[in-house]
Design a protein around this motif. Structure first.
Motif, mmCIF file in Angstrom:
data_model
loop_
_atom_site.group_PDB
_atom_site.id
_atom_site.type_symbol
_atom_site.label_atom_id
_atom_site.label_comp_id
_atom_site.label_asym_id
_atom_site.label_seq_id
_atom_site.Cartn_x
_atom_site.Cartn_y
_atom_site.Cartn_z
ATOM 1 N N LYS A 102 0.845 -1.212 0.000
ATOM 2 C CA LYS A 102 0.000 0.000 0.000
ATOM 3 C C LYS A 102 0.871 1.249 0.000
ATOM 4 C CE LYS A 102 -4.010 -2.011 2.264
ATOM 5 N NZ LYS A 102 -4.751 -2.136 3.529
ATOM 6 N N LEU A 103 1.942 1.209 0.786
ATOM 7 C CA LEU A 103 2.833 2.367 0.865
ATOM 8 C C LEU A 103 3.610 2.570 -0.428
ATOM 9 C CD1 LEU A 103 4.285 4.600 2.538
ATOM 10 C CD2 LEU A 103 5.938 2.840 3.181
ATOM 11 N N VAL A 104 4.223 1.505 -0.938
ATOM 12 C CA VAL A 104 5.128 1.631 -2.078
ATOM 13 C C VAL A 104 4.392 1.657 -3.412
ATOM 14 C CG1 VAL A 104 7.046 0.507 -3.306
ATOM 15 C CG2 VAL A 104 7.020 0.559 -0.816
ATOM 16 N N ALA A 136 12.470 -0.248 -2.074
ATOM 17 C CA ALA A 136 12.016 0.391 -0.832
ATOM 18 C C ALA A 136 12.575 -0.337 0.384
ATOM 19 C CB ALA A 136 10.489 0.418 -0.788
ATOM 20 N N ILE A 137 12.534 -1.677 0.357
ATOM 21 C CA ILE A 137 13.057 -2.462 1.486
ATOM 22 C C ILE A 137 14.565 -2.270 1.608
ATOM 23 C CG2 ILE A 137 13.419 -4.795 2.371
ATOM 24 C CD1 ILE A 137 10.743 -5.574 1.101
ATOM 25 N N ALA A 138 15.269 -2.274 0.483
ATOM 26 C CA ALA A 138 16.729 -2.120 0.518
ATOM 27 C C ALA A 138 17.114 -0.742 1.047
ATOM 28 C CB ALA A 138 17.316 -2.348 -0.870
ATOM 29 N N ALA A 139 16.392 0.303 0.615
ATOM 30 C CA ALA A 139 16.698 1.651 1.098
ATOM 31 C C ALA A 139 16.455 1.740 2.604
ATOM 32 C CB ALA A 139 15.849 2.674 0.349
ATOM 33 N N ALA A 140 15.366 1.134 3.064
ATOM 34 C CA ALA A 140 15.088 1.147 4.503
ATOM 35 C C ALA A 140 16.142 0.344 5.259
ATOM 36 C CB ALA A 140 13.692 0.589 4.770
ATOM 37 N N ALA A 141 16.554 -0.796 4.691
ATOM 38 C CA ALA A 141 17.581 -1.619 5.343
ATOM 39 C C ALA A 141 18.900 -0.854 5.432
ATOM 40 C CB ALA A 141 17.767 -2.927 4.573
ATOM 41 N N GLU A 142 19.249 -0.122 4.381
ATOM 42 C CA GLU A 142 20.476 0.685 4.414
ATOM 43 C C GLU A 142 20.386 1.760 5.485
ATOM 44 O OE1 GLU A 142 21.218 2.286 0.537
ATOM 45 O OE2 GLU A 142 21.579 0.319 -0.346
ATOM 46 N N GLN A 143 19.201 2.378 5.594
ATOM 47 C CA GLN A 143 19.029 3.421 6.600
ATOM 48 C C GLN A 143 19.124 2.833 8.000
ATOM 49 O OE1 GLN A 143 15.776 6.086 5.938
ATOM 50 N NE2 GLN A 143 15.847 6.919 7.998
ATOM 51 N N VAL A 144 18.519 1.661 8.213
ATOM 52 C CA VAL A 144 18.610 1.006 9.523
ATOM 53 C C VAL A 144 20.054 0.662 9.838
ATOM 54 C CG1 VAL A 144 18.063 -1.141 10.751
ATOM 55 C CG2 VAL A 144 16.254 0.136 9.626
ATOM 56 N N LEU A 196 11.006 13.275 1.317
ATOM 57 C CA LEU A 196 10.004 12.263 0.993
ATOM 58 C C LEU A 196 10.624 10.884 0.999
ATOM 59 C CD1 LEU A 196 7.957 13.981 -1.854
ATOM 60 C CD2 LEU A 196 7.240 13.554 0.493
ATOM 61 N N LYS A 197 11.836 10.763 0.471
ATOM 62 C CA LYS A 197 12.514 9.467 0.460
ATOM 63 C C LYS A 197 12.797 9.032 1.886
ATOM 64 C CE LYS A 197 16.307 6.969 -1.601
ATOM 65 N NZ LYS A 197 17.457 7.006 -2.450
ATOM 66 N N THR A 198 13.291 9.954 2.722
ATOM 67 C CA THR A 198 13.569 9.638 4.116
ATOM 68 C C THR A 198 12.286 9.270 4.834
ATOM 69 O OG1 THR A 198 15.439 11.145 4.094
ATOM 70 C CG2 THR A 198 14.586 10.519 6.252
ATOM 71 N N SER A 199 11.218 10.025 4.587
ATOM 72 C CA SER A 199 9.933 9.735 5.198
ATOM 73 C C SER A 199 9.425 8.375 4.764
ATOM 74 C CB SER A 199 8.924 10.825 4.815
ATOM 75 O OG SER A 199 7.648 10.507 5.303
ATOM 76 N N SER A 200 9.564 8.062 3.481
ATOM 77 C CA SER A 200 9.143 6.766 2.963
ATOM 78 C C SER A 200 9.959 5.657 3.612
ATOM 79 C CB SER A 200 9.305 6.738 1.447
ATOM 80 O OG SER A 200 8.973 5.477 0.944
ATOM 81 N N ASN A 201 11.273 5.857 3.733
ATOM 82 C CA ASN A 201 12.128 4.871 4.394
ATOM 83 C C ASN A 201 11.688 4.677 5.844
ATOM 84 O OD1 ASN A 201 13.646 4.604 2.088
ATOM 85 N ND2 ASN A 201 15.375 5.800 2.839
ATOM 86 N N THR A 202 11.359 5.778 6.512
ATOM 87 C CA THR A 202 10.910 5.709 7.895
ATOM 88 C C THR A 202 9.625 4.904 8.000
ATOM 89 O OG1 THR A 202 11.913 7.859 8.310
ATOM 90 C CG2 THR A 202 10.303 7.095 9.923
ATOM 91 N N GLN A 203 8.716 5.127 7.048
ATOM 92 C CA GLN A 203 7.457 4.378 7.061
ATOM 93 C C GLN A 203 7.703 2.892 6.805
ATOM 94 O OE1 GLN A 203 5.399 6.737 4.121
ATOM 95 N NE2 GLN A 203 4.110 7.691 5.691
ATOM 96 N N GLY A 240 9.823 -3.083 10.804
ATOM 97 C CA GLY A 240 10.555 -3.167 12.065
ATOM 98 C C GLY A 240 12.054 -3.225 11.831
ATOM 99 N N GLU A 241 12.782 -2.526 12.692
ATOM 100 C CA GLU A 241 14.235 -2.453 12.548
ATOM 101 C C GLU A 241 14.888 -3.822 12.718
ATOM 102 O OE1 GLU A 241 16.172 0.628 14.821
ATOM 103 O OE2 GLU A 241 14.458 1.966 14.545
ATOM 104 N N ASP A 242 14.373 -4.628 13.648
ATOM 105 C CA ASP A 242 14.977 -5.948 13.892
ATOM 106 C C ASP A 242 14.884 -6.820 12.653
ATOM 107 O OD1 ASP A 242 15.666 -5.274 16.474
ATOM 108 O OD2 ASP A 242 13.822 -6.094 17.346
ATOM 109 N N LEU A 243 13.720 -6.851 12.016
ATOM 110 C CA LEU A 243 13.551 -7.658 10.799
ATOM 111 C C LEU A 243 14.499 -7.172 9.704
ATOM 112 C CD1 LEU A 243 11.814 -9.814 9.225
ATOM 113 C CD2 LEU A 243 10.531 -7.855 8.369
#
Length: 193
Positions: A22-24, A46-54, A90-97, A103-106
């Motif tokens: 729904k988000l992406v 989207a998952i890879a960008a969030a994983a890099e940010q985590v 927006l990219k940072t916000s999307s990564n945050t979402q 979840g950070e652990d996952l």
């Protein structure tokens, strides 16, 4: 690939997958539908960008706290507002979402999986672009070869006609030669007043 296979391969629950899609992708999804390569690439990116940010975050800090930490003169509320403004925001916000959904652990536990899938998606895109480029090159070469072949045939026909006219062997060839000479003389002669 169907949704369940995608979620299983990325170690996501169906709820996480639905929230992520729904988000992406911006649409609700049914559990029985299939994902095309473009959708899979968007989700993986989207998952890879969030994983890099985590990965870049220090343990125990949320993304908003990290942004606030990078901007000590700003308050946490102002940092959150900054995170949602502009294209980079927006990219940072999307990564945050995405981080909030998965979840950070996952993301930490499965970073290698997410990055591997993302790399594969990028490789598929590169292979598709390479195939399109090769097809385009082959079409250009084929059309160029056909054009040269046509030009060669026309030149050979022209030389054959010139030789036949210059050395007439039949009455028809002699008549063509006389007509040709007449046309040349007419063309070269001064116009009549």
């Amino acid at each position: 690939m169907n949704h369940k296979e995608y979620a299983k391969s990325r170690k996501l629950t169906l709820k996480q997958f639905n929230d992520l899609s729904k988000l992406v992708l911006g649409t609700g999804t049914s559990a029985s539908g299939d994902l095309d390569d473009e959708q899979i690439s968007k989700l993986d990116a989207a998952i890879a960008a969030a994983a890099e940010q985590v990965n870049a975050l220090s343990k125990g800090n949320s993304p908003a706290e990290t942004i606030a930490g990078e901007l000590p003169q700003e308050t946490s509320q102002e940092a959150n507002a900054l995170a949602t403004s502009g294209n980079n925001g927006l990219k940072t916000s999307s990564n945050t979402q995405v981080i909030e959904i998965l979840g950070e652990d996952l993301l930490r536990r499965n970073m290698a999986i997410f990055m591997t899938h993302h790399i594969r998606s990028l490789q598929r895109v590169a292979e598709t672009h390479k195939a399109i480029l090769n097809k385009f090159e082959q079409e250009v070469y084929s059309e160029t070869a056909e054009t040269f072949a046509r030009m060669t045939r026309k030149m050979e026909d022209s030389f054959t006609d010139i030789n036949r006219i210059a050395k007439p062997q039949t009455e028809e060839d002699k008549q063509l030669y006389q007509d040709y000479i007449s046309l040349v003389e007419e063309f070269l002669s001064p116009p009549n007043p």
